[in-house]
Enzyme design. Structure first.
Site, PDB file in Angstrom:
ATOM      1  N   GLU A  40       0.797  -1.237   0.000  1.00  0.00           N
ATOM      2  CA  GLU A  40       0.000   0.000   0.000  1.00  0.00           C
ATOM      3  C   GLU A  40       0.827   1.283   0.000  1.00  0.00           C
ATOM      4  OE1 GLU A  40      -2.766  -0.424   3.251  1.00  0.00           O
ATOM      5  OE2 GLU A  40      -3.696  -2.200   2.402  1.00  0.00           O
TER       6      GLU A  40
ATOM      7  N   GLU B 133      -6.094 -10.933  -1.613  1.00  0.00           N
ATOM      8  CA  GLU B 133      -6.928 -10.744  -0.411  1.00  0.00           C
ATOM      9  C   GLU B 133      -8.408 -10.693  -0.798  1.00  0.00           C
ATOM     10  OE1 GLU B 133      -5.493  -7.449   1.996  1.00  0.00           O
ATOM     11  OE2 GLU B 133      -3.416  -7.932   1.556  1.00  0.00           O
TER      12      GLU B 133
HETATM   13  C1  XIL Z   1      -6.349  -6.767   8.142  1.00  0.00           C
HETATM   14  C2  XIL Z   1      -6.669  -7.970   9.014  1.00  0.00           C
HETATM   15  O1  XIL Z   1      -7.554  -8.805   8.326  1.00  0.00           O
HETATM   16  C3  XIL Z   1      -7.275  -7.523  10.317  1.00  0.00           C
HETATM   17  O2  XIL Z   1      -7.424  -8.636  11.198  1.00  0.00           O
HETATM   18  C4  XIL Z   1      -6.394  -6.458  10.970  1.00  0.00           C
HETATM   19  O3  XIL Z   1      -7.019  -5.974  12.113  1.00  0.00           O
HETATM   20  C5  XIL Z   1      -6.110  -5.327  10.020  1.00  0.00           C
HETATM   21  O4  XIL Z   1      -5.533  -5.844   8.828  1.00  0.00           O
HETATM   22  N1  XIL Z   1      -5.019  -4.956   3.552  1.00  0.00           N
HETATM   23  C6  XIL Z   1      -4.008  -5.766   4.006  1.00  0.00           C
HETATM   24  C7  XIL Z   1      -4.252  -6.691   5.142  1.00  0.00           C
HETATM   25  O5  XIL Z   1      -2.930  -5.837   3.374  1.00  0.00           O
HETATM   26  O6  XIL Z   1      -3.096  -6.926   5.912  1.00  0.00           O
HETATM   27  C8  XIL Z   1      -5.385  -6.189   6.021  1.00  0.00           C
HETATM   28  O7  XIL Z   1      -5.648  -7.201   7.006  1.00  0.00           O
HETATM   29  C9  XIL Z   1      -6.610  -5.887   5.192  1.00  0.00           C
HETATM   30  C10 XIL Z   1      -6.301  -4.780   4.200  1.00  0.00           C
END
Ligand code: XIL
Length: 378
Positions: free
Chosen positions: A158, A263
């Site tokens: 990001e 994701e």
């Molecule tokens: C999220 C997790 O799912 C949560 O449990 C945590 O509280 C915050 O992070 N983008 C990403 C992930 O790259 O690491 C994030 O994961 C979701 C958004």
């Protein structure tokens, strides 16, 4: 009971996904065996094998895993010079025991990184050399520990704003824009054979996508060892369109990069103005919102979600030469981070009791259709 493929009844163009006994359905990893890996983000209770509902599903359905949280800086390296590898070691062992492709997530991010990383002992901001040294130590220690065992790393997560410019994170402010190149170089040094990815959300939106393309082009031109791009794939029912997804994958493939969906989930709860992206800082803000499906997902929405997943998988399959993994951000709906602030969300393929949803059936069907399309190529 679970939902099996080929059991749907066609009424015109509308597929109704019917429930039939479990043994008739292939698993996700079998269905896409010749196309791409099928992954899941796993949480601590899962790789410690305490989640009796999730673990059998993970073992049966998935051939790749990503750690949802435990390899983020604040978990693995909460205090200066103090690493805690108890959970990461269990995570990697779980993947190896189950013959899975193991992913590392994530090394350099503006979130989930303790404040001390960017500060001197007196609280003032560290200089560039100090932060580069800390980044190097962290990457060397974490990536080095799992050399040859963790197959691919989300090295930088990001780094871009919505308009495609570089985010003014502490990394950027203190080191300058070459923090990205340095992170990849350090990761490559720690494990020369690992796949190294740039990972971000909303790359389907054109300004951000163009920013990512420019960034990756520059990195590649300079010989920086980036091998792939992760499209996080935190989606809505109406965004991105299959056409946008198609154009995005094609654009990154043209750079000679592997593309991964890292994701994947589909937020079905109608959005408020403030939570339109995967920005976890935004999603942590309390504000009034609808919780439309607190009592379950109505059949019509269930069917719409199934169609939505089928449409997206058709795009992933079209690009199976460059898409090497599709990873879901969680296993069952109950695991999902999209249940933030007590929302009851339904973004994944398995419901809260671990049963496959109509979306599961639709995804399996898309695999069969994809294979058929390939066979009938001239
Ligand atoms: C999220 C997790 O799912 C949560 O449990 C945590 O509280 C915050 O992070 N983008 C990403 C992930 O790259 O690491 C994030 O994961 C979701 C958004």
């Amino acid at each position: 009971m679970r939902l099996a493929p080929f059991a749907s009844v066609l009424f015109g163009a509308v597929a109704i996904y019917a429930a039939v006994p479990a043994h008739t359905s292939p698993t996700l990893k079998e269905a896409f065996r010749d196309d791409f890996l099928i992954g899941a983000a796993v949480n601590r209770r899962q790789f410690f094998e305490d989640d009796l509902r999730g673990v059998p599903l993970i073992k049966a359905q998935f051939n790749s895993i990503t750690p949802e949280n435990i390899l983020k800086w604040e978990f693995v390296h909460a205090l200066p010079g103090r690493y805690n590898f108890d959970a990461p070691d269990r995570y990697v062992a779980f993947g190896e025991t189950n013959h899975m492709t193991i992913i590392g997530h994530t090394l350099v991010w503006h979130e989930r990184t303790p404040k001390w990383v960017f500060q001197n002992e007196d609280g003032t901001r560290v200089d560039r050399e100090t932060l580069l040294r800390r980044m190097h130590d962290h990457i060397q220690t974490v990536v080095g520990r799992y050399q040859g065992r963790i197959k691919g790393w989300d090295v930088v997560n990001e780094a871009l704003n919505e308009d495609g410019t570089l985010r003014q994170s502490p990394w950027m402010k203190i080191i300058g824009e070459d923090y990205i190149a340095k992170a990849f170089e350090y990761a490559h040094e720690a494990d020369p054979k690992a796949d190294l990815h740039y990972n971000d959300y909303s790359l389907e939106k054109e300004p951000k996508r163009n920013g990512a393309i420019a960034l990756l082009q520059k990195l590649k031109a300079r010989g920086v060892p980036v091998t792939g791009v992760g499209l996080q794939g935190h989606m809505k029912m109406d965004w991105p369109t299959p056409e946008e997804e198609d154009a995005t994958i094609a654009a990154f493939a043209k750079l000679g990069l592997k593309v991964m969906i890292t994701e994947l989930d589909i937020d079905v709860v109608p959005a408020t103005q403030k939570n339109r992206t995967a920005d976890i800082a935004q999603n942590a803000q309390p504000h009034a919102e609808s919780n439309a499906y607190a009592d379950g997902l109505p059949q019509a929405v269930q069917q719409a979600l199934a169609k939505r997943y089928a449409d997206l998988f058709a795009v992933f399959l079209k690009h199976r030469e460059v898409v090497n993994r599709v990873t879901f951000w969680g296993v069952t709906d109950g695991d999902s981070w999209l249940n933030f602030r007590a929302r009851v969300n339904h973004p994944l393929l398995f419901d809260r009791s671990g049963q496959p949803k109509p979306a599961f059936d639709a995804v399996i069907r898309s695999a069969a259709q994809g294979a058929h399309a390939t066979e009938t190529k001239p």
